[in-house]
Design a protein around this motif. Structure first.
Motif, PDB file in Angstrom:
ATOM      1  N   ASN A 141       0.835  -1.199   0.000  1.00  0.00           N
ATOM      2  CA  ASN A 141       0.000   0.000   0.000  1.00  0.00           C
ATOM      3  C   ASN A 141       0.872   1.252   0.000  1.00  0.00           C
ATOM      4  OD1 ASN A 141      -1.902  -2.130   1.707  1.00  0.00           O
ATOM      5  ND2 ASN A 141      -2.997  -0.855   0.246  1.00  0.00           N
ATOM      6  N   ILE A 142       0.456   2.242  -0.747  1.00  0.00           N
ATOM      7  CA  ILE A 142       1.225   3.469  -0.905  1.00  0.00           C
ATOM      8  C   ILE A 142       1.393   4.176   0.445  1.00  0.00           C
ATOM      9  CG2 ILE A 142       1.116   5.821  -1.872  1.00  0.00           C
ATOM     10  CD1 ILE A 142       2.025   3.731  -3.895  1.00  0.00           C
ATOM     11  N   ILE A 143       2.597   4.662   0.697  1.00  0.00           N
ATOM     12  CA  ILE A 143       2.863   5.425   1.911  1.00  0.00           C
ATOM     13  C   ILE A 143       2.338   6.848   1.683  1.00  0.00           C
ATOM     14  CG2 ILE A 143       4.663   6.324   3.440  1.00  0.00           C
ATOM     15  CD1 ILE A 143       6.269   3.798   2.811  1.00  0.00           C
ATOM     16  N   ARG A 144       1.129   7.065   2.126  1.00  0.00           N
ATOM     17  CA  ARG A 144       0.429   8.338   1.882  1.00  0.00           C
ATOM     18  C   ARG A 144       0.732   9.353   2.971  1.00  0.00           C
ATOM     19  NH1 ARG A 144      -5.023   9.996   3.610  1.00  0.00           N
ATOM     20  NH2 ARG A 144      -5.639  11.778   2.294  1.00  0.00           N
ATOM     21  N   SER A 145       0.764   8.907   4.214  1.00  0.00           N
ATOM     22  CA  SER A 145       1.029   9.781   5.365  1.00  0.00           C
ATOM     23  C   SER A 145       2.173   9.211   6.192  1.00  0.00           C
ATOM     24  CB  SER A 145      -0.224   9.887   6.242  1.00  0.00           C
ATOM     25  OG  SER A 145       0.107  10.395   7.526  1.00  0.00           O
ATOM     26  N   LYS A 558       9.729  18.180   6.486  1.00  0.00           N
ATOM     27  CA  LYS A 558      10.282  18.869   7.655  1.00  0.00           C
ATOM     28  C   LYS A 558       9.307  18.819   8.821  1.00  0.00           C
ATOM     29  CE  LYS A 558      13.487  22.046   5.396  1.00  0.00           C
ATOM     30  NZ  LYS A 558      13.905  23.457   5.215  1.00  0.00           N
ATOM     31  N   LYS A 559       8.046  18.941   8.516  1.00  0.00           N
ATOM     32  CA  LYS A 559       7.002  18.886   9.552  1.00  0.00           C
ATOM     33  C   LYS A 559       5.765  18.228   8.968  1.00  0.00           C
ATOM     34  CE  LYS A 559       5.344  23.660   8.745  1.00  0.00           C
ATOM     35  NZ  LYS A 559       6.191  23.923   7.581  1.00  0.00           N
ATOM     36  N   LEU A 560       4.896  17.738   9.830  1.00  0.00           N
ATOM     37  CA  LEU A 560       3.737  16.982   9.390  1.00  0.00           C
ATOM     38  C   LEU A 560       2.831  17.797   8.476  1.00  0.00           C
ATOM     39  CD1 LEU A 560       2.129  14.343   9.557  1.00  0.00           C
ATOM     40  CD2 LEU A 560       0.980  15.279  11.580  1.00  0.00           C
ATOM     41  N   HIS A 566      -2.013  15.658   4.751  1.00  0.00           N
ATOM     42  CA  HIS A 566      -2.453  16.497   5.863  1.00  0.00           C
ATOM     43  C   HIS A 566      -2.685  17.942   5.421  1.00  0.00           C
ATOM     44  CE1 HIS A 566      -1.499  13.354   8.898  1.00  0.00           C
ATOM     45  NE2 HIS A 566      -0.672  12.968   7.941  1.00  0.00           N
ATOM     46  N   LYS A 567      -1.922  18.396   4.442  1.00  0.00           N
ATOM     47  CA  LYS A 567      -2.054  19.767   3.946  1.00  0.00           C
ATOM     48  C   LYS A 567      -3.283  19.927   3.053  1.00  0.00           C
ATOM     49  CE  LYS A 567      -0.185  23.941   3.285  1.00  0.00           C
ATOM     50  NZ  LYS A 567       0.125  24.870   4.394  1.00  0.00           N
TER      51      LYS A 567
END
Length: 723
Positions: A141-145, A558-560, A566-567
């Protein structure tokens, strides 16, 4: 040692040969189909139904009177799971301590499909030795987050890299006469609500990002089995999803094997029967003990067929698929060869994958490699330095024959020639904060040593019986954020201040927010969960006996908030649904297109040598094909390997497209001063996007850039061509 290396190199050469020249053996041939038809005609309806649901925790029924055995499965995907009985209790005093291979992210970080084949060969051989028929892996499964607790099992954010690695893995397993089971189909990208969450995404995102790995596994790898996911997709559970299973998997891709449910992923008898579920596993219906005949695809199916509500032909198709797999893997017709278990060659493969998968992220002032002759004392800091990981992570738990921890690896390499002191630095425990006394002990040790090495990062849930305890990388749990737990940031800031000659080794399932101390660090390694030989591999890399060649298979933000899931999108689901609003802009496709600076770019990885790119040539070989050549030279003084990455960009796209997309790569090993000409091929797929309106792939005419580089952000050469 030299003999072992020769054995390993021979195995890898064979793996390369088989990977490049063999095609997936078809599950369907007329002679076998005739035998299957004869068997099905001899079976009662009850016998057929017994074959399409579990009859113990990891098996489904056979038909003894017809010589059809049980089908026995075991979890992977980086080792054969600890032995269970008919239920879920671990069986004591059996030979189930085997090879603990590095996790999927480390394998993908090798960017070496031949190692994927070798990796799969170990799994297939050991599963066969243990009497298993299906190894439940690979996970792709794709690493989405960055927060997905199961990222350590999965391989990459990029569908092309996943596709290349998964084919080698599957062929490695299945050339041993064991079935691989690619999972989890599809869009299983979060754990905390995996049983219920409904995934909504565009058709273009599905086709361009989330399905290519599965398609390659089936159409190129020839996977015998596929495991359905827990989550819903567009309102219907994935395992019994008409669109995903019947239309795409079995329709468009022509999959003739078995669609196995994840354990407890079936929810409705009619939907499972009609929408492509072939084998129901793990459903927990009613009160214990489990009554397997009461599964959704159990005795209810007999009643439905006898009443005329379900055609027997539908059940026959499912049985036929199971029998195809049994014949192909010599379960019925004999000829299955013996497997091997935890051999020296298997251990060597574990070591090789770790050596090629560990990534050198930063090396300011060339602090690494350390020189044995110049180092008299080392302060080893961090509980991860001495903590084994094989028996963690949930269903991927493995009882390893042994596990070389990072601390033991240093001791093995250095012996008594270097004084090694150890400070725990932090305590791995849920809710544990920075411990002032532990930090002070670490600072004291670091200040007195020539160099300090801090092993930090994530941890597995350690004990399957309490698998969510400390589960920062585990099935069924997602990380709360990207910050290291247990006060590790405070520890690192203090140690770096006490001794600037500090090497930081990150361990775990992927990206970590290191913004608090990264500018003060000189050397950083990504060590993943590197398997039973991981400690030896890390020590060899730190001291230069192995030149690092791993490349990141995912972007480190650099950050979540910089992560597109998430963005732009959602993570996890909201009110039972998760919207993938970022669409195709996953990972570097987002960072490079929207000019967001990552901490470390996709494809990034340093070496102890340098590489030059010269003479880039791009030549059209057809209306929608091209050949790309470049000369790669090791311009340093140390033998090493470079991953040449080829990206494609459309200059004036008619639809929104990423800035660049990976479409080919090659890992080239070069002696100091050596040069090689690398040729990479681009077919029409390399230029195409999925048109939602036309429901087809389209490669527009026009100008395209071909970019060669050492990462998505380190482009060394560029040419254009016109289609």
């Amino acid at each position: 040692m030299k003999k072992n290396k020769c054995v390993l190199l021979s195995a890898l050469c064979l793996g390369t040969l088989l990977y490049s020249k063999t095609n997936a053996q078809s599950l369907v041939n007329p002679a076998t189909e005739a035998k299957i038809t004869t068997l099905i005609k001899k079976m009662t309806l009850q016998e057929k139904v017994n074959m399409i649901h579990a009859n113990s925790s990891f098996t489904s029924a056979g038909v003894a009177r017809l010589g059809i055995p049980e089908l026995t499965t075991s979890d992977g995907p980086h080792g054969v799971r600890v032995e269970h009985g008919r239920g879920w209790d671990v069986v004591p005093n059996v030979n189930d301590a085997g090879t603990y291979l590095p996790t999927g992210n480390c394998l993908a970080a090798t960017w070496n499909p031949a190692l994927g084949y070798a990796f799969g060969s170990v799994l297939g051989s050991e599963a066969k030795y243990r009497g298993k028929d299906v190894i439940l892996g690979p996970g792709i499964n794709i690493i989405r987050s960055p927060l997905n607790g199961r990222n350590f099992e999965y391989q990459s954010e990029d569908p092309f890299l996943v596709s290349k690695m998964v084919v080698g893995y599957i062929k490695g397993v299945q050339d041993q006469g064991i079935s691989a089971c690619v999972k989890h189909f599809a869009a299983n990208n979060e754990e905390v609500d995996r049983f219920t969450v409904n995934v909504e995404m565009s058709e273009r995102a599905l086709r361009e990002i989330y399905l290519p790995g599965f398609k390659a596994a089936v159409t190129l790898g020839g996977a015998n089995t596929v495991m359905g996911a827990y989550n819903k997709f567009r309102g219907q559970y994935a395992t019994e999803n008409k669109y995903l299973v019947n239309k795409v998997l079995k329709g468009e891709w022509g999959f003739k094997g078995v669609l196995i449910s994840d354990w407890g992923a079936v929810h409705n008898t009619m939907e499972a029967l009609q929408n492509g579920t072939d084998l129901e596993m793990g459903s927990d219906i009613g009160t214990p003990p489990l009554k397997y005949n009461k599964f959704y695809m159990g005795d209810t199916v007999v009643t439905l067929v006898n009443s005329g509500k379900v055609p027997v032909a539908l059940i026959d198709d499912k049985v036929r698929r199971i029998l195809r797999v049994m014949f192909k893997t010599h379960m019925i017709n004999g000829g299955r060869t013996p497997g091997a278990y935890n051999t020296q060659a298997h251990q060597n493969t574990a070591l090789k994958v770790a050596e090629e998968g560990i990534v050198l992220l930063k090396n300011e002032g060339k602090l690494l490699p350390l020189q044995k002759n110049n180092i008299k004392s080392i302060a080893v800091i961090g509980q991860n330095a001495e903590r084994p990981n094989a028996y963690g992570g949930g269903s991927s738990q493995i009882k390893a024959k042994y596990e070389i921890t990072p601390l033991q690896g240093l001791k093995n390499l250095l012996g008594s020639n270097v004084k090694i002191s150890y400070a725990q630095g932090y305590k791995i425990a849920r809710g544990q904060q920075a411990d002032a006394q532990m930090i002070q002990e670490a600072v004291d040790a670091a200040s007195k040593a020539d160099v300090a090495i801090v092993y930090c990062g994530w941890t597995h849930g350690y004990d399957y019986n309490v698998w969510d305890d400390n589960a920062y990388d585990a099935e069924g749990a997602d990380k709360p954020d990207m910050h290291m737990p247990f006060g590790q940031d405070e520890l690192l800031k203090a140690v770096l201040k006490a001794n600037p000659k500090t090497v930081v080794v990150l361990m775990g399932g992927g990206p970590i927010d290191i913004s608090q101390w990264v500018n003060d660090s000189k050397a950083i390694l990504e060590g993943w969960y590197a398997g039973m030989e991981g400690g030896n591999a890390l020590a060899k890399i730190v001291f230069g006996e192995v030149n690092p060649s791993g490349k990141l298979p995912m972007t480190f933000p650099k950050k979540l908030d910089d992560s597109p899931a998430h963005k732009l999108g959602q993570f996890p689901g909201v009110n039972g649904t998760v919207h993938y609003n970022e669409g195709i802009f996953v990972g570097y496709r987002y960072f490079d297109t929207y000019h967001v600076e990552p901490q470390f770019a996709f494809g990034h990885g340093l070496s102890y040598t340098t590489f030059g790119y010269k003479g880039l040539q791009v030549q059209k070989t057809g209306s929608r094909q091209a050949s790309v050549k470049v000369t790669i030279t090791n311009t340093g003084n140390t033998a090493g390997a470079e991953v040449v990455q080829l990206y494609v960009r459309q200059q004036k796209p008619s639809v929104e497209r990423p800035d660049k997309e990976l479409k080919a790569f090659d890992k080239v090993f070069l002696k100091a001063g050596e040069s090689k000409v690398i040729t990479l091929k681009l077919n029409s797929d390399a230029f195409a996007y999925y048109d939602d309106k036309k429901h087809s792939w389209v490669a527009d005419s026009g100008k395209y850039d071909v970019l060669l580089g050492s990462s998505s952000r380190d482009i060394r050469g560029q040419k254009s061509l016109v289609l």
